[in-house]
Design a protein around this motif. Structure first.
Motif, PDB file in Angstrom:
ATOM      1  N   THR A 120       0.834  -1.205   0.000  1.00  0.00           N
ATOM      2  CA  THR A 120       0.000   0.000   0.000  1.00  0.00           C
ATOM      3  C   THR A 120       0.866   1.252   0.000  1.00  0.00           C
ATOM      4  O   THR A 120       0.599   2.208  -0.734  1.00  0.00           O
ATOM      5  N   THR A 121       1.914   1.251   0.797  1.00  0.00           N
ATOM      6  CA  THR A 121       2.819   2.398   0.863  1.00  0.00           C
ATOM      7  C   THR A 121       3.530   2.598  -0.467  1.00  0.00           C
ATOM      8  O   THR A 121       3.700   3.738  -0.928  1.00  0.00           O
ATOM      9  N   ALA A 122       3.937   1.511  -1.101  1.00  0.00           N
ATOM     10  CA  ALA A 122       4.608   1.622  -2.406  1.00  0.00           C
ATOM     11  C   ALA A 122       3.665   2.238  -3.437  1.00  0.00           C
ATOM     12  O   ALA A 122       4.067   3.111  -4.221  1.00  0.00           O
ATOM     13  N   ALA A 123       2.424   1.807  -3.443  1.00  0.00           N
ATOM     14  CA  ALA A 123       1.455   2.374  -4.382  1.00  0.00           C
ATOM     15  C   ALA A 123       1.203   3.849  -4.078  1.00  0.00           C
ATOM     16  O   ALA A 123       1.089   4.675  -4.985  1.00  0.00           O
TER      17      ALA A 123
ATOM     18  N   SER B 112      -4.624  -2.277  -3.002  1.00  0.00           N
ATOM     19  CA  SER B 112      -3.848  -2.772  -1.860  1.00  0.00           C
ATOM     20  C   SER B 112      -4.388  -2.233  -0.542  1.00  0.00           C
ATOM     21  O   SER B 112      -4.377  -2.936   0.470  1.00  0.00           O
ATOM     22  N   ALA B 113      -4.917  -1.000  -0.536  1.00  0.00           N
ATOM     23  CA  ALA B 113      -5.528  -0.454   0.688  1.00  0.00           C
ATOM     24  C   ALA B 113      -6.779  -1.247   1.053  1.00  0.00           C
ATOM     25  O   ALA B 113      -7.053  -1.489   2.231  1.00  0.00           O
ATOM     26  N   GLY B 114      -7.533  -1.668   0.051  1.00  0.00           N
ATOM     27  CA  GLY B 114      -8.720  -2.488   0.310  1.00  0.00           C
ATOM     28  C   GLY B 114      -8.350  -3.833   0.919  1.00  0.00           C
ATOM     29  O   GLY B 114      -9.016  -4.312   1.843  1.00  0.00           O
ATOM     30  N   GLN B 115      -7.290  -4.443   0.405  1.00  0.00           N
ATOM     31  CA  GLN B 115      -6.831  -5.713   0.973  1.00  0.00           C
ATOM     32  C   GLN B 115      -6.369  -5.525   2.411  1.00  0.00           C
ATOM     33  O   GLN B 115      -6.661  -6.354   3.275  1.00  0.00           O
ATOM     34  N   LEU B 116      -5.660  -4.428   2.659  1.00  0.00           N
ATOM     35  CA  LEU B 116      -5.195  -4.143   4.015  1.00  0.00           C
ATOM     36  C   LEU B 116      -6.375  -3.899   4.950  1.00  0.00           C
ATOM     37  O   LEU B 116      -6.410  -4.416   6.066  1.00  0.00           O
ATOM     38  N   GLN B 117      -7.369  -3.151   4.482  1.00  0.00           N
ATOM     39  CA  GLN B 117      -8.550  -2.891   5.308  1.00  0.00           C
ATOM     40  C   GLN B 117      -9.318  -4.182   5.579  1.00  0.00           C
ATOM     41  O   GLN B 117      -9.803  -4.399   6.690  1.00  0.00           O
TER      42      GLN B 117
ATOM     43  N   LYS C  74      -1.433   4.211   9.464  1.00  0.00           N
ATOM     44  CA  LYS C  74      -0.846   4.563   8.166  1.00  0.00           C
ATOM     45  C   LYS C  74      -1.946   4.689   7.109  1.00  0.00           C
ATOM     46  O   LYS C  74      -1.913   5.605   6.283  1.00  0.00           O
ATOM     47  N   LEU C  75      -2.916   3.795   7.148  1.00  0.00           N
ATOM     48  CA  LEU C  75      -4.023   3.842   6.193  1.00  0.00           C
ATOM     49  C   LEU C  75      -4.833   5.124   6.374  1.00  0.00           C
ATOM     50  O   LEU C  75      -5.228   5.755   5.389  1.00  0.00           O
TER      51      LEU C  75
END
Length: 173
Positions: A10-13, A40-45, A85-86
């Motif tokens: 997510t950070t890379a994106a 990637s943020a959705g996967q993290l969430q 971070k999100l």
């Protein structure tokens, strides 16, 4: 995946979004990077939500050995850092809509983005709930269908036995 790996992706994106804006790329390129970040943020969430809700966590088999790779404190810290971070990234994206490279879309564009995201999330949750209900109905209907077949088989066997018994007793010819 673990939250550290998801957070790194997510950070890379997100850094890709910042670079695209910094070099003055076209809006389509920025939206492409936003799309990667959103995925990637959705996967993290999803991971964060699953870690909060014990009903969504994958349950090990009855005879499967349970083991954990991290301590509970380390896992909690990973999840907490990922949440913070999100939130920061989400605030930066909101800032981009209001004052940054996406300001031509403005506050209304950000609100529309949030509304669409909410609608998509609700539709997906509804689809999952509907599938669970359909599976339960299927299992229930299959159970009652099997019970009906067994009951009919027993009833037919009983009537055949009753008929054969009556024939042997000489009551029916």
């Amino acid at each position: 995946m673990d939250p550290v790996t998801l957070l790194a992706a997510t950070t890379a994106a997100f850094n890709g979004i910042k670079k695209a804006i910094a070099v003055g790329r076209e809006v389509q390129d920025i939206f492409g990077q936003l799309n990667k970040w959103a995925d990637s943020a959705g996967q993290l969430q999803d991971f964060i939500n699953k870690s909060r809700d014990p009903n969504q966590q994958k349950k090990p088999g009855i005879f499967q050995k349970i083991g954990f790779t991290k301590s509970d404190t380390a896992e909690a810290m990973d999840i907490y850092v990922a949440q913070q971070k999100l939130r920061e990234m989400e605030a930066d994206i909101q800032h981009m809509f209001y004052y940054g490279a996406l300001q031509h879309l403005g506050q209304e564009g950000y609100r529309e983005f949030i509304a669409i995201r909410k609608k998509v999330r609700e539709e997906r949750e509804r689809a999952v709930r509907d599938q669970v209900i359909r599976r339960k109905k299927f299992v229930e209907n299959a159970f009652w269908g099997i019970m009906l077949v067994i009951a009919l088989t027993v009833a037919i066997k009983f009537f055949i036995w009753f008929y054969e018994y009556g024939k042997e007793a000489g009551k029916w010819n």
